[in-house]
Design an enzyme around this catalytic site. Sequence first.
Site, PDB file in Angstrom:
ATOM      1  N   GLU A   1       0.843  -1.188   0.000  1.00 60.54           N
ATOM      2  CA  GLU A   1       0.000   0.000   0.000  1.00 60.54           C
ATOM      3  C   GLU A   1       0.886   1.248   0.000  1.00 60.54           C
ATOM      4  OE1 GLU A   1      -2.078  -0.008   3.706  1.00 60.54           O
ATOM      5  OE2 GLU A   1      -2.637   2.094   3.594  1.00 60.54           O
TER       6      GLU A   1
ATOM      7  N   ASP B   1      -1.031  -1.376   6.025  1.00 61.47           N
ATOM      8  CA  ASP B   1      -0.901  -0.888   7.397  1.00 61.47           C
ATOM      9  C   ASP B   1      -1.781  -1.699   8.342  1.00 61.47           C
ATOM     10  OD1 ASP B   1       0.819   1.051   6.569  1.00 61.47           O
ATOM     11  OD2 ASP B   1      -0.684   2.649   6.477  1.00 61.47           O
TER      12      ASP B   1
ATOM     13  N   ASP C   1      -3.911  -0.926  10.374  1.00 59.03           N
ATOM     14  CA  ASP C   1      -5.006  -0.125  10.919  1.00 59.03           C
ATOM     15  C   ASP C   1      -6.260  -0.360  10.081  1.00 59.03           C
ATOM     16  OD1 ASP C   1      -4.553   1.144   8.549  1.00 59.03           O
ATOM     17  OD2 ASP C   1      -3.897   3.043   9.424  1.00 59.03           O
TER      18      ASP C   1
ATOM     19  N   ASP D   1      -7.742   1.449   7.803  1.00 55.27           N
ATOM     20  CA  ASP D   1      -7.609   1.690   6.363  1.00 55.27           C
ATOM     21  C   ASP D   1      -6.859   0.550   5.678  1.00 55.27           C
ATOM     22  OD1 ASP D   1      -8.974   4.105   6.063  1.00 55.27           O
ATOM     23  OD2 ASP D   1      -7.289   5.194   6.969  1.00 55.27           O
TER      24      ASP D   1
END
Length: 680
Positions: A467, A540, A542, A544
Amino acid sequence: MSEDIKNTAVENEYGADQIQILEGLEAVRKRPGMYIGTTASRGLHHLVYEIVDNAVDEALAGYCDTIDVTINEDNSVTVTDNGRGIPVGINHKAGIPAVEVVFTVLHAGGKFGGGGYKVSGGLHGVGASVVNALSEWLEVQIYHEGSVYQQRYERGHVCYPLKEVGTCEAQKTGTTVTFLPDKEIFTETTEFDFDVLKRRLREMAFLTKGLRIILRDSRRPSEQEGVDDLEKKQIEELLQRAGAEPPKQEAPKQRVAQFHYEGGIKEFVAYLNKSKAALYESILYFEGTKNGVYVEVAFQHNDSYNESVFSFVNNINTPEGGTHLVGFRNAMTKTFNDYARNNKLLKDSEPNLSGEDIREGLTAIISVKIEDPQFEGQTKQKLGNSEARNAVDGIVSEQLTYYLEQNPTVAKTICEKSILAQRAREAARKARDLTRRKTALDNMTLPGKLADCSDKDPKNCEIYIVEGDSAGGSAKNARSQATQAILPLRGKILNVEKARLDKIYGNAEIKAMITAFGTGIHEDFDITKLRYNKIILMTDADVDGAHISTLLLTFLYRFMPELIKKGHVYLAKPPLFKLEKNQKVWYAYNEEELDRILQEVGRDQNNKIQRYKGLGEMDAEQLWETTMDPERRILLRVNYDEEMESEIDLTFTTLMGDKVEPRKEFIEENAKFVKNLDIW
Ligand code: TTJ
């Protein structure tokens, strides 16, 4: 009846038959994999389905309307039905009560009663005796004509002859079976997962209209499959983003799930479509028996571009389809083309609608019940009976033709959607031909952003899909250049659940992945061309990141499902914390691990704890150490449980669809999925 039983008690000595029986069950214990596929968690859960299938047969025969399944405190399972009760009289061939035959003779299922369709003894059906052989102990109680009969077995051995243990109301009938899976056999786990049982029992209830199935978990809350603290935090985060109030802390309670669908597979279609916008209100439902095949079909179109068609034979999912599915497709293509032509919705100059055009946005269930199903193909999962094709084709063609005549508005809506699909498909074909010609000329130009590995043997190679460009840069510096390729993607990739093919083919990130993998997609897919043995999604840690992973998985699931099925797709797991002390460094991948490390090194003032918010916060060396070094990294393999493919479809459509409510509900119910996308 009890007269018979007393006789049995005397005669039930060790005869030749008895020895044969024990040899049979001993064979099951020696090679359990041959009978239940695996002794891992999946095989363990199969024991429950095997017993429940017998009760479902009684429901299909019309004598049972409720099945109760309970996970007991000691992790044994009790299945109760209100059917006629397994016969307690002497089976003349075996010389022992029929119930004893059911539990001690291999493949005895289906020999009793005769007639009707049986889901037990179908594709996976191996019989209750296999469950008995693989249980530390099993007890059966039968309620019949005012008496309660009972027998107990230990590892398949009869403990005592069937006996009358009490009385009950004269009208009460039914069977109760309780068994404890043998820890000697199920060495990996003997712990039942409530959610796994729940999914399969829900499916069983959808497929058997009118049947009520209740699932209870009587284990103490701490032993119930729960959501850990880290997961709770992540769910709260997700829910807040979805605009919901934080969940109230509730006291744990006994879990109960109950399934009862008067509409059967019609309600199954409604369930699968709940997070989508339906194109018309009604769900079409056709039913009938032909050539000895009982056929049920239900469908409804939604405004998406995907086909979600699931077929079943004797209540067992057939992901590879077969004759029943072919019959359905033929009938749909023929009937809609006839209707469109006859009603001038399709001009004489225009070509026929293809099956794919008609099935764009289609959610359908095809369920057939057949007395002697034959399975073909490499994995013996494809229905082969030709009478099933004729039966489904005949029943759907006839009833659908009539329905369309009676409901011209629905008919027109479906035809118009199909014509739009036809045009889009034509545009997509042109776009695809263009890229194909280009790649042929350029001798397969790999995407410019790809930092490829030097080793050319796909067996040794892996590709990291990363990403963002900055994390991509770190990964390029960190990688082992020989075997690790890096493909950075910019921002969020296209949601393929909401885009038509022409747009998807035009998307740069998607094109880059397709050319990098080398396999092609859909009907052009060829796994032997795969350029990397592992496809690793690195995002990541998280919300997102989880979203991007889900978008990527959705793309892979819709366009290259084989990659997931064959186990080539992985999620990288970056650490959540870094702890520094006296120039030493530790990484923790979850909060428990951080706690454990703190326990070890002591909770001092000078501990430096960093919480990683994204891959970008790590330099190349850290990224290598924690997430990319094959010796030290954690990879989660993405699983594809073919037995529950309708649930997988629901997962993607719910997470990626337009409606917010079902998504919120889903996230709450499936916290585990959100944390580890590999668990379903
Ligand atoms: C067979 O034909 C005569 C009447 O009873 C039929 C029968 O076997 N019914 C039956 C079996 N009902 N329930 C079962 C059954 C239930 C459980 C939970 C487990 C097993 C192995 C069988």
